[in-house]
Write a protein that holds these residues in place. Structure first.
Motif, PDB file in Angstrom:
ATOM      1  N   TRP A  62      30.451 -59.980 -31.529  1.00  0.00           N
ATOM      2  CA  TRP A  62      30.997 -60.128 -30.413  1.00  0.00           C
ATOM      3  C   TRP A  62      32.056 -58.870 -30.313  1.00  0.00           C
ATOM      4  CZ3 TRP A  62      36.577 -59.891 -30.764  1.00  0.00           C
ATOM      5  CH2 TRP A  62      37.406 -60.062 -29.480  1.00  0.00           C
ATOM      6  N   GLN A  63      32.469 -58.382 -31.677  1.00  0.00           N
ATOM      7  CA  GLN A  63      33.498 -57.259 -31.546  1.00  0.00           C
ATOM      8  C   GLN A  63      32.958 -56.057 -30.944  1.00  0.00           C
ATOM      9  OE1 GLN A  63      34.507 -55.978 -35.678  1.00  0.00           O
ATOM     10  NE2 GLN A  63      36.755 -56.147 -35.127  1.00  0.00           N
ATOM     11  N   GLN A  64      31.754 -55.828 -31.659  1.00  0.00           N
ATOM     12  CA  GLN A  64      30.826 -54.683 -30.739  1.00  0.00           C
ATOM     13  C   GLN A  64      30.842 -54.696 -29.208  1.00  0.00           C
ATOM     14  OE1 GLN A  64      27.214 -54.644 -33.456  1.00  0.00           O
ATOM     15  NE2 GLN A  64      28.338 -53.581 -35.104  1.00  0.00           N
ATOM     16  N   SER A 113      42.447 -58.384 -29.646  1.00  0.00           N
ATOM     17  CA  SER A 113      41.864 -59.123 -30.723  1.00  0.00           C
ATOM     18  C   SER A 113      40.608 -58.483 -31.233  1.00  0.00           C
ATOM     19  CB  SER A 113      41.472 -60.639 -30.530  1.00  0.00           C
ATOM     20  OG  SER A 113      42.818 -61.290 -30.202  1.00  0.00           O
ATOM     21  N   ILE A 114      40.366 -57.368 -30.597  1.00  0.00           N
ATOM     22  CA  ILE A 114      39.058 -56.793 -30.889  1.00  0.00           C
ATOM     23  C   ILE A 114      39.107 -56.097 -32.192  1.00  0.00           C
ATOM     24  CG2 ILE A 114      37.264 -54.786 -30.524  1.00  0.00           C
ATOM     25  CD1 ILE A 114      37.872 -55.341 -27.799  1.00  0.00           C
ATOM     26  N   ALA A 115      40.485 -55.986 -32.580  1.00  0.00           N
ATOM     27  CA  ALA A 115      41.031 -55.181 -33.823  1.00  0.00           C
ATOM     28  C   ALA A 115      40.915 -56.101 -34.919  1.00  0.00           C
ATOM     29  CB  ALA A 115      42.552 -54.637 -33.637  1.00  0.00           C
ATOM     30  N   ALA A 160      50.075 -66.919 -28.912  1.00  0.00           N
ATOM     31  CA  ALA A 160      49.072 -68.116 -29.459  1.00  0.00           C
ATOM     32  C   ALA A 160      47.437 -67.774 -29.383  1.00  0.00           C
ATOM     33  CB  ALA A 160      49.238 -69.062 -28.485  1.00  0.00           C
ATOM     34  N   LYS A 161      47.065 -66.902 -28.724  1.00  0.00           N
ATOM     35  CA  LYS A 161      45.800 -66.559 -28.421  1.00  0.00           C
ATOM     36  C   LYS A 161      45.423 -65.683 -29.615  1.00  0.00           C
ATOM     37  CE  LYS A 161      44.278 -66.750 -23.848  1.00  0.00           C
ATOM     38  NZ  LYS A 161      43.437 -66.011 -22.783  1.00  0.00           N
ATOM     39  N   VAL A 162      46.063 -64.796 -29.929  1.00  0.00           N
ATOM     40  CA  VAL A 162      45.843 -63.871 -31.028  1.00  0.00           C
ATOM     41  C   VAL A 162      45.744 -64.595 -32.468  1.00  0.00           C
ATOM     42  CG1 VAL A 162      46.283 -61.676 -29.852  1.00  0.00           C
ATOM     43  CG2 VAL A 162      48.245 -62.722 -30.989  1.00  0.00           C
TER      44      VAL A 162
END
Length: 379
Positions: free
Chosen positions: A59-61, A306-308, A334-336
């Protein structure tokens, strides 16, 4: 009977006419009249929290690829070819103005601070704010020299937002190599006036490029430049930004896997929470530095940050910050937290809202952020 039929047909005609009447095209806040329908379609299908993905690395990629494509900026291949053009001894560290090829198209000046102690050192990319103040950029965070007018302007900015401190100089005293560049329009790459921003952004699009994309890509190149230096430990590069610089900070962490830790000050929220009448993001102009075409159809602001994950990230906001409503910030926090928790890394994410503070990065905040950076970058 005939009269009743005429009345019935007349009512039908009125009803049909009312339902087919065109809406007003624009409503309060410069929003389109169908904003509610459009917001309902912003389901963020490419977010990790969407449930559409099961392997975080994949997902991150994927998400990083979406963001990188949205920059509309080609890869650069020219050597940085740095050259020192001015220098000042500051006791335990040295200040330099360095010319470098930040991209294949742009050679710019950066300000750098380097400790005199033996390296390799941890390093920080400092990202300046917007503030509708264009005569200084990099000088907002690193004290300038040999220019009395610029120093006066920079000191007044530091007094207003940073309790009189130059953030970069404080970090250099702690043993970091520090760098800051001007984004297009600021300092030596300007100065422009507020009303020029929208036309500038439009003309980037006319050229097949993006103003926001250029700013973001140049920030990634700044990290790459630091990582290329012999006196910098490429595994210990952090980023820190205030206001628009905070936006740049989490964005940079999402784009570059060379970022080891990230501190975000006074720029966080959700698209829905920020797209409210009266908010600065609805005014155009400065907003164009933070708009990537099509990205909100894929990812919300905290989804991009959040990719980080699961790398260390700190995010601070002030409850009295008029640019970032507390509920928008709370929803984004809340999301992160859900994302970092999904990677068993909640100890690496710090979020905090300061009840008595507004849009600032005061000494009491710095005194928490600097040791936090030390924890992750100076083990």
């Amino acid at each position: 009977m005939f009269q009743s039929r005429k009345i019935f047909l007349a009512l039908l005609f009125v009803t049909a006419s009312a339902s087919s009447a065109p809406q007003s095209g624009i409503i309060e806040g410069n929003l389109p009249a169908n904003v509610a329908q459009l917001k309902a379609q912003m389901t963020y299908p490419d977010a990790w929290l969407s449930g559409n993905y099961h392997d975080f690395t994949q997902w991150q990629q994927h998400a990083r690829g979406l963001l990188r494509s949205a920059l509309l900026t080609p890869e650069s291949h020219r050597a940085f070819s740095p050259q020192t053009v001015a220098e000042e001894d500051r006791g335990s560290y040295v200040a330099q103005k360095v010319a470098l090829n930040i991209t294949d198209d742009n050679r710019i000046n950066a300000l750098m601070l380097t400790p005199k102690s033996s390296g390799p050192h941890p390093a920080i990319v400092l990202l300046h704010d917007h503030g509708s103040k264009f005569d200084i950029g990099k000088e907002k965070v690193i004290r300038p020299w040999n220019d009395a007018e610029k120093l006066t302007s920079a000191q007044a900015w530091a007094d207003k937002f940073f309790t009189g401190r130059f953030i970069g100089d404080e970090l250099a005293k702690r043993g970091y190599v520090v760098i800051a560049i001007d984004s297009t329009g600021w300092g030596e790459r300007g100065p422009m006036v507020y009303e020029q921003q929208q036309a500038l952004a439009s003309n980037y699009f006319n050229l097949g490029r993006s103003l926001a994309g250029e700013m973001a890509y140049e920030d990634t190149r700044t990290v790459d430049f630091l990582a290329s230096l012999n006196n910098v430990d490429p595994q210990r590069i952090g980023v820190l930004g205030f206001s628009m610089g905070g936006f740049r900070a989490w964005q940079l962490a999402a784009l570059s896997d060379k970022v080891a830790a990230t501190a975000v000050i006074s720029w966080f929220g959700t698209y829905d929470g920020l797209m409210q009448p009266g908010n600065n993001v609805l005014r155009g102009q400065s907003a164009f530095y933070m708009l990537h075409p099509g990205m909100p159809a894929h990812l919300d602001i905290p989804d991009i940050a959040s990719i980080a994950a699961p790398k260390p990230m700190l995010i601070y906001s002030g409850d009295k910050d008029k640019l970032f409503p507390p509920q928008a910030v709370k929803d984004a926090y809340a999301k992160v937290h859900k994302v970092w928790a999904s990677q068993n890394a909640e100890d690496k994410l710090i979020t905090k809202s300061w009840p008595e503070l507004g849009h600032v990065f005061y000494k009491e905040q710095q005194d928490e952020v600097f040791p936090w950076l030390d924890k992750w970058l100076k083990p």
